[in-house]
Design a protein around this motif. Structure first.
Motif, mmCIF file in Angstrom:
data_model
loop_
_atom_site.group_PDB
_atom_site.id
_atom_site.type_symbol
_atom_site.label_atom_id
_atom_site.label_comp_id
_atom_site.label_asym_id
_atom_site.label_seq_id
_atom_site.Cartn_x
_atom_site.Cartn_y
_atom_site.Cartn_z
ATOM 1 N N ASP A 1 0.839 -1.204 0.000
ATOM 2 C CA ASP A 1 0.000 0.000 0.000
ATOM 3 C C ASP A 1 0.874 1.254 0.000
ATOM 4 O O ASP A 1 2.101 1.163 -0.091
ATOM 5 N N GLU A 2 0.180 2.398 0.129
ATOM 6 C CA GLU A 2 0.901 3.670 0.042
ATOM 7 C C GLU A 2 1.955 3.832 1.141
ATOM 8 O O GLU A 2 2.933 4.557 0.986
ATOM 9 N N ARG B 1 4.019 1.496 -9.754
ATOM 10 C CA ARG B 1 3.059 2.194 -8.888
ATOM 11 C C ARG B 1 1.712 2.227 -9.609
ATOM 12 O O ARG B 1 1.657 2.542 -10.808
ATOM 13 N N SER B 2 0.616 1.951 -8.854
ATOM 14 C CA SER B 2 -0.710 2.074 -9.479
ATOM 15 C C SER B 2 -1.258 3.469 -9.191
ATOM 16 O O SER B 2 -0.675 4.215 -8.394
ATOM 17 N N ALA B 3 -2.406 3.816 -9.829
ATOM 18 C CA ALA B 3 -2.935 5.183 -9.721
ATOM 19 C C ALA B 3 -3.275 5.541 -8.275
ATOM 20 O O ALA B 3 -3.114 6.684 -7.850
ATOM 21 N N ASP B 4 -3.733 4.555 -7.485
ATOM 22 C CA ASP B 4 -4.131 4.879 -6.105
ATOM 23 C C ASP B 4 -2.972 4.792 -5.117
ATOM 24 O O ASP B 4 -3.184 4.805 -3.904
ATOM 25 N N GLY B 5 -1.753 4.681 -5.607
ATOM 26 C CA GLY B 5 -0.594 4.742 -4.722
ATOM 27 C C GLY B 5 -0.063 3.383 -4.297
ATOM 28 O O GLY B 5 0.981 3.294 -3.660
ATOM 29 N N ASP B 6 -0.789 2.300 -4.647
ATOM 30 C CA ASP B 6 -0.264 0.968 -4.336
ATOM 31 C C ASP B 6 0.960 0.685 -5.212
ATOM 32 O O ASP B 6 1.153 1.335 -6.236
ATOM 33 N N THR B 7 1.748 -0.298 -4.780
ATOM 34 C CA THR B 7 2.860 -0.740 -5.632
ATOM 35 C C THR B 7 2.679 -2.224 -5.913
ATOM 36 O O THR B 7 2.522 -3.011 -4.973
#
Ligand code: ADP
Length: 643
Positions: A96-97, A179-185
């Protein structure tokens, strides 16, 4: 009141009552009817509502069913996705972020060997530390802190670069993080061990193949040397035998030995060249050269070939062209020798005309020099024009079969031309003739653009140098002596051939049998010219020449012309030869006229006449060099020049 009135009153009252009753009855009836209508409407509404309620219940049931189905589908999809992620052998994880692990597949976690700490909630920096502390990763020569810092620095990049790490068990893992748009990796850990192993296997296989190719080239070079040395003896002796008194039959035998030997040597050279081109080991050696000298050499080379048939040999060179260029002239000569050689070979009568012109210079100042060879020979059928550039390909009909050749010449020529950034093209009409064109971009030499007159001076430079740099010595000696020639050659037959070849010259000849003896002889004998074999025991010709050059520089001695005699047929050797301080090289079997050329060039002033008659320089060459007009050599001129 009277009865009548009473009765009338009563009747009236009764009638009124009856009317009222009727009215009330009517009203009641109307009210009843209304009530009935109402009741009907109500009943209808109730039925409608009931139906609606039923529909609604059905819809709700459907929706509930749909929801259940959707839930089950989501569940299945989730399970399938996860099963797939679990099935792949590569690691998969999502952070997660806050860089904490949300989920990871077994492959990802297996590296951590079921450590209880490693699971959802563990942070990426913690994972890196665990990898180090538990020795999961092989960090090679790195220090742990450096490695950790590098891993984290990469992790925090907006777009981390792929990274390959090596695990304790020798496996290689490539880390890919997005990295995804919502901040996950989303992290992938790909096991690329097999790819790397295959790559290494391929590299090893390539190395082995290259080594085999090198061994092949080396073997061919060696074999050619071994083959050429005795062939040199055969051809050289046949050459000498040819000039002795022979009856007609003997002369034919000797000529057959000589021409077969020469053909065999050419074949060896072709095969070697081709194998070297194929192994991409052909090295071009750029050196300054004179276009007109090159042209003169070519004419001289083909002069004997047209003596026996009615073919005129023409050569013209645009007089405005600069004379000197920097290029691998050996290779240009090789291509032209093949093209002109073919033209002469396939022309029974008529002419072979070579013209040298140039196009506009390119942005680097290189001139596209065009050598155009036009013959009036047998020509090439249209469907064979491309074919003849293939290896071992010849126009294979009855007409062609009587001509000698390997079918390698054009394949080599085209590859060589392309190696130099040029082209070989052909136009031909069967039965009428062919036009072969070599175009090659040539860099004019810096102090060049001087036309023929200057190049003439340059060519006689060897003479001038010897005359001025030896002047003091000559004056001091003040005695007329013979020209001194030193020949270093380890092979007895070759020494004999050489001796016979120059026996008509009035020179003092000394032999050395290896490089060391050659060096000693050079010190003692002070030769005017050295012929130096390259492959010799103890000290080879290159080493001996290097030492000669070193001593000349140290004691400020004039430069002795040294001409290499090489049996090495592999092209590209000459750059090495010339870089050892040799001025020129001749390839075995030795040709008398080429040896004489070298002698003429090196002839110092103040020596007894070397050649029978006067000291005239080669006639054809000079007639070409002396002119600044476009040069056309016609057969009759050639004969005049020779006289
Ligand atoms: P080789 O001459 O040794 O056979 P080349 O590769 O030089 O090999 O030439 C291949 C073939 O192309 C020749 O055998 C001949 O059939 C044809 N050829 C080349 N030049 C000419 C020419 N000037 N006139 C006619 N045919 C030619």
């Amino acid at each position: 009141m009277n009865l009548h009135a009473e009765l009338a009153k009563e009747r009236r009252a009764r009638l009124a009552a009856e009317r009222l009753l009727k009215l009330r009855q009517e009203e009641l009836h109307a009210a009843n009817a209304q009530l009935g209508k109402h009741a009907n409407a109500l009943t209808e509404e109730i039925v409608e509502r009931r139906e609606e309620a039923h529909d609604l219940r059905e819809q709700t049931d459907q929706a509930l069913q749909d929801l259940k189905l959707a839930k089950s589908e989501i569940h299945i999809a989730k399970r399938r996705l996860w099963d797939s992620i679990e099935t792949i052998e590569d690691g998969f994880a999502v952070f997660d972020e806050q860089h904490e692990l949300i989920v990871a597949n077994t492959a990802y976690l297996s590296v951590f060997d079921d450590m209880p700490l490693v699971g959802p909630g563990v942070s990426y920096p913690q994972l890196v530390s665990i990898m180090l502390e538990e020795g999961i990763v092989d960090i090679g020569q790195d220090r742990p802190q450096q490695w950790r810092a590098r891993m984290l620095e990469r992790w925090h990049q907006p777009k981390p670069e792929p990274l390959v790490i090596r695990l304790w068990n020798g496996r290689f893992v490539k880390l890919l993080d997005r990295r995804s748009a919502d901040g996950d990796t989303v992290s992938l850990a790909l096991d690329i061990t097999d790819t790397i192993r295959n790559q290494k296997k391929l590299e090893r296989a390539k190395d082995r193949a290259q080594a085999a190719n090198r061994a092949k080239s080396a073997f061919l070079a060696r074999m050619s040397h071994e083959l050429r040395t005795p062939m040199n003896g055969v051809v050289g002796m046949a050459d000498l035998l040819k000039d002795t008194e022979l009856n007609e039959e003997q002369a034919l035998f000797v000529e057959t030995i000589r021409s077969s030997g020469t053909a065999l040597l050419e074949l060896i050279n072709d095969v070697l060249d081709f194998s070297k081109l194929e192994a991409a080991k052909f090295v071009l050696v750029a050196q300054e050269f004179s276009l007109r000298e090159l042209a003169a050499d070519l004419i001289r080379l083909f002069e004997p070939a047209v003596q026996t048939k009615p073919v005129d040999l023409h050569l013209s060179c645009d007089a405005n062209l600069p004379d000197r260029y920097i290029a691998d002239h050996g290779r240009i000569r090789q291509i032209l020798t093949n093209l002109i050689g073919n033209a002469v070979k396939f022309t029974e009568s008529g002419s072979v005309t070579t013209t040298i012109t140039a196009g506009a210079p390119d942005e680097n100042g290189r001139l596209p020099i065009e050598f155009r060879i036009v013959d009036t020979g047998i020509g090439i059928p249209a469907d064979r024009v491309d074919y003849i550039f293939g290896e071992f390909n010849q126009v294979d009909d009855q007409k062609n079969r009587k001509y000698e050749g390997t079918g390698l010449g054009l394949a080599i020529s085209r590859q060589l031309a392309e190696l130099m950034g040029g082209t070989v093209a052909v136009e031909s009409r069967e039965g009428e003739g062919s036009i072969f064109t070599l175009t090659v971009p040539l860099q004019p030499a810096q102090a060049s653009n001087a036309p023929a007159a200057v190049s003439e001076v340059h060519v006689s430079g060897g003479l001038t140098q010897n005359a001025l740099a030896n002047e003091a010595q000559t004056v001091a000696e003040d005695v007329v002596r013979k020209m001194r020639i030193l020949a270093a050659e380890d092979n007895k037959t070759n020494r004999l051939v050489f001796e016979k070849l120059i026996k008509s010259l009035n020179v003092e000849l000394q032999f050395a049998e290896n490089g060391r003896q050659a060096l000693d002889a050079w010190r003692e004998f002070r030769p005017d010219l050295v012929f130096m074999d390259i492959s010799m025991p103890e000290m080879d010709g290159k080493e001996a020449t290097l030492r000669i050059r070193r001593e000349e520089a140290e004691y400020h001695l004039p430069r002795t012309p040294v001409c290499a005699l090489t049996a090495h047929a592999l092209q590209g050797d000459e750059d090495e030869i010339l870089s050892s301080g040799l001025d020129h090289y001749l390839t075995k079997p030795l040709k008398k006229d080429l040896i004489f050329d070298q002698v003429r060039k090196a002839m110092p002033q103040g020596v007894e006449p070397v050649f029978e008659g006067d000291h005239a320089a080669p006639a054809v060459q000079n007639s070409l060099l002396a002119t600044t007009e476009p040069t056309v050599i016609l057969p009759e001129q050639r004969h005049q020049a020779a006289e």
